[in-house]
Design a protein around this motif. Structure first.
Motif, PDB file in Angstrom:
ATOM      1  N   THR A   2      57.364  30.545  74.633  1.00  0.00           N
ATOM      2  CA  THR A   2      56.776  31.395  73.593  1.00  0.00           C
ATOM      3  C   THR A   2      57.372  32.797  73.548  1.00  0.00           C
ATOM      4  O   THR A   2      56.995  33.592  72.694  1.00  0.00           O
ATOM      5  N   GLY A  14      57.038  28.156  67.646  1.00  0.00           N
ATOM      6  CA  GLY A  14      57.081  29.110  66.547  1.00  0.00           C
ATOM      7  C   GLY A  14      58.368  29.899  66.488  1.00  0.00           C
ATOM      8  O   GLY A  14      58.498  30.823  65.674  1.00  0.00           O
ATOM      9  N   THR A  41      64.443  27.109  65.005  1.00  0.00           N
ATOM     10  CA  THR A  41      64.533  25.662  64.883  1.00  0.00           C
ATOM     11  C   THR A  41      65.946  25.212  65.208  1.00  0.00           C
ATOM     12  O   THR A  41      66.909  25.983  65.074  1.00  0.00           O
ATOM     13  N   ASP A  88      56.633  22.753  65.464  1.00  0.00           N
ATOM     14  CA  ASP A  88      56.428  24.134  65.911  1.00  0.00           C
ATOM     15  C   ASP A  88      55.529  24.177  67.138  1.00  0.00           C
ATOM     16  O   ASP A  88      55.818  24.861  68.120  1.00  0.00           O
ATOM     17  N   HIS A  89      54.420  23.460  67.065  1.00  0.00           N
ATOM     18  CA  HIS A  89      53.465  23.438  68.169  1.00  0.00           C
ATOM     19  C   HIS A  89      52.976  22.012  68.387  1.00  0.00           C
ATOM     20  O   HIS A  89      52.877  21.229  67.428  1.00  0.00           O
TER      21      HIS A  89
END
Length: 542
Positions: A247, A277, A280, A292-293
């Protein structure tokens, strides 16, 4: 009902692990105030806590902090490490003022601090005030034991980070305290550490019995939920590899995600990527799925391997489910996490920021091809299950709150005199430092009388002019490794002194052969002016 203040750096990897604890404390009937970034205020409220903002210029939502973080990629590894740590240390005094204000206004019974929230350091070093507990969401930072490896690690770290140590010393002085240890070890001055791992993952706890008590409570975060619809597309006859850059350091997919996907594009495996997040992947092979999550506590039990850049929290989540770990990373605390993975036997890794695809492929094949990694991860999973999680952490904090009204006054450096049998300790430091400690500088010998101490001091000053001093009334044991590793009364010990950008002490040895070997090691590492002096150490009985 008690009032608990939790202080967290404003990063998702620091805030998210604490939210289950906030919820657990609130459910136990406590009031919880959380000091962190304003972007996380809603998460704090959802957990039942009362958010309090950070001082200006210290929140990741502040423009100046955003600019500082943006330039990290332009720095080399050492410069980035120093810059990162200076960014955490610089607001110490201002954070401390806000903590004191909240403690006074809210009647706080216990402070629980992120280990990188240095604003809690002055509170921990004071003799008065509410207990300070540390939420161990990063590798446990301790001075190290008596092993050669422990001494070498301590020596390297304290010298590479001298500029940040001086900054921490200045910030602590602004709050009226003397920093009596290396700044990264401030948690040893706390009333306890709630470490979010199992004990087998933290060798420092086994090597070093000093400092604050360590309570291993295991990871607190839960991320359950439904699997994504595409999960049914994964082949049941292939192992699933979960890839993540965490993160924080996730803005550039070229650091891990892209080389990992290139490495595994033709592998007989399902590759699942969670970007957190962040960036990519530039190319998505046919055996790869991206989100994303993901609900990690639902996904990890279905995985054979976690391929990660080494965030402590993500590694602990994998181990909770018995999943071995492949780590590729070299920034932040990644090297520390890798050392623990290797020590535990639950994973392996590469210390680099931008690996080549073939390096990643070899690493993945090594771990998937050796069942020992899975067995060790399973053993750690069973250990974590016994740690107690949120319930254990709430119980420890509640106990600290009950005892806060009768808290024993802890001896602190600013007093100059501490409890214990009287003895004199010779240490390296500024000659005008007075009776207190000089942060990050080690004691070198002890004497039971002032006269003996001054004899030792004169001998030391002949090698390190103007850089030695005495401290009185320091509790001393003859088996304390910091002061000679068990040298008996009247015994000659051998002190290795280095003179690079300023005199400093490396360590004390019982034999001239040991000292000589250590001095040779330092010279090979490029340390200038290494010398050895002999001293007679007269110590008090244990």
């Amino acid at each position: 009902m008690a009032t608990i203040l939790i202080c967290l750096q404003p990063f998702a990897g620091h805030v998210n692990p604490a939210m289950p604890l906030v919820r657990g404390l609130v459910e136990a009937g406590h009031r919880v105030v959380v000091m962190t970034g304003r972007d996380h205020a809603d998460a704090v409220r959802r957990a039942g806590g009362d958010p309090v903002g950070l001082p200006p210029g210290t929140d990741t939502a502040d423009p100046e902090v955003v600019r500082r973080l943006a330039r990290r990629s332009e720095l080399g590894l050492l410069a980035r490490m120093r810059d990162d740590l200076a960014g955490f240390v610089e607001p110490m005094a201002e954070q401390s003022r806000v903590i004191d204000a909240v403690v006074a206004e809210r009647g706080v019974d216990v402070v629980v601090a992120d280990p990188m929230f240095f604003g809690a350091l002055p509170q921990a070093l004071r003799a008065e005030g509410p207990p300070v507990l540390v939420l161990g969401l990063l590798p446990l930072m301790r001075p190290g034991g008596g092993s050669m490896q422990g001494r070498a690690e301590r020596w390297i770290m304290t010298r590479l980070l001298r500029p940040v140590q001086r900054l921490a010393q200045e910030q602590a002085a602004h709050r009226g305290v003397v920093l009596d240890r290396f700044f990264m070890w401030w948690t040893t001055a706390s009333d306890g550490v709630l470490q979010l791992s199992g004990p087998s993952f933290e060798p420092a706890a086994r090597e070093d019995g000093g400092g604050a008590p360590i309570h291993f409570v295991g990871p607190l975060t839960r991320s359950d939920g439904a699997l994504p619809p595409w999960w049914t597309e994964l082949r049941a006859d292939r192992p699933t590899v979960l890839v993540t850059q965490g993160t924080l350091a996730n803005a550039d997919a070229a650091e891990l995600i892209d080389p990992a996907l290139a490495a595994l594009a033709d592998a007989p495996a399902n590759v699942v990527v969670t970007t957190g997040g962040g960036a990519t992947p530039s190319v998505v092979p046919s055996n790869t799925w991206v989100a994303d999550h993901l609900p990690l506590d639902s996904v990890l039990p279905r995985c054979a391997l976690l391929l990660t850049n080494g965030g402590y929290g993500g590694v602990q989540l994998a181990l909770r489910h018995g999943v071995p770990v492949a780590l590729v990373g070299a920034t932040e605390d990644k090297a520390e996490v890798l050392a623990r993975l290797r020590s535990s036997g639950a994973g392996e890794g590469i210390r680099t920021v931008r690996p080549r695809p073939r390096q990643v492929r070899r690493l993945v094949e090594q771990i998937l091809g050796d069942e020992r990694y899975r067995r060790r991860a399973t053993a750690l999973s069973e250990e974590i299950e016994r740690c107690g999680g949120v319930a254990a952490a709430v119980e420890i904090i509640t106990g600290a709150a009950r005892s806060s009204s009768v808290r024993v006054q802890r001896p602190r450096a600013e007093c100059g005199r501490v409890q214990g049998d009287t003895c004199w300790v010779v240490y390296i430091g500024p000659a005008d430092h007075g009776a207190g400690w000089s942060s990050g500088l080690e004691p070198v010998a002890a004497a039971s009388t002032e006269e003996q101490a001054h004899q030792l001091l004169e001998r030391l000053l002949s090698v390190t002019p103007g850089r030695a001093n005495l401290i009185e009334d320091y509790p001393y044991r003859a088996d304390d490794e910091r002061h000679g590793g068990g040298a008996g009364s009247g015994r000659t010990v051998h002190l290795v002194v280095t003179l690079d950008d300023g005199p400093s002490v490396s360590t004390v040895f019982d034999s001239i052969d040991e000292a000589g070997r250590h001095a040779d090691d330092l010279r090979r590492l490029g340390e200038a002016g290494v010398t050895i002096i002999d001293m007679v150490m007269d110590v008090l009985p244990s």
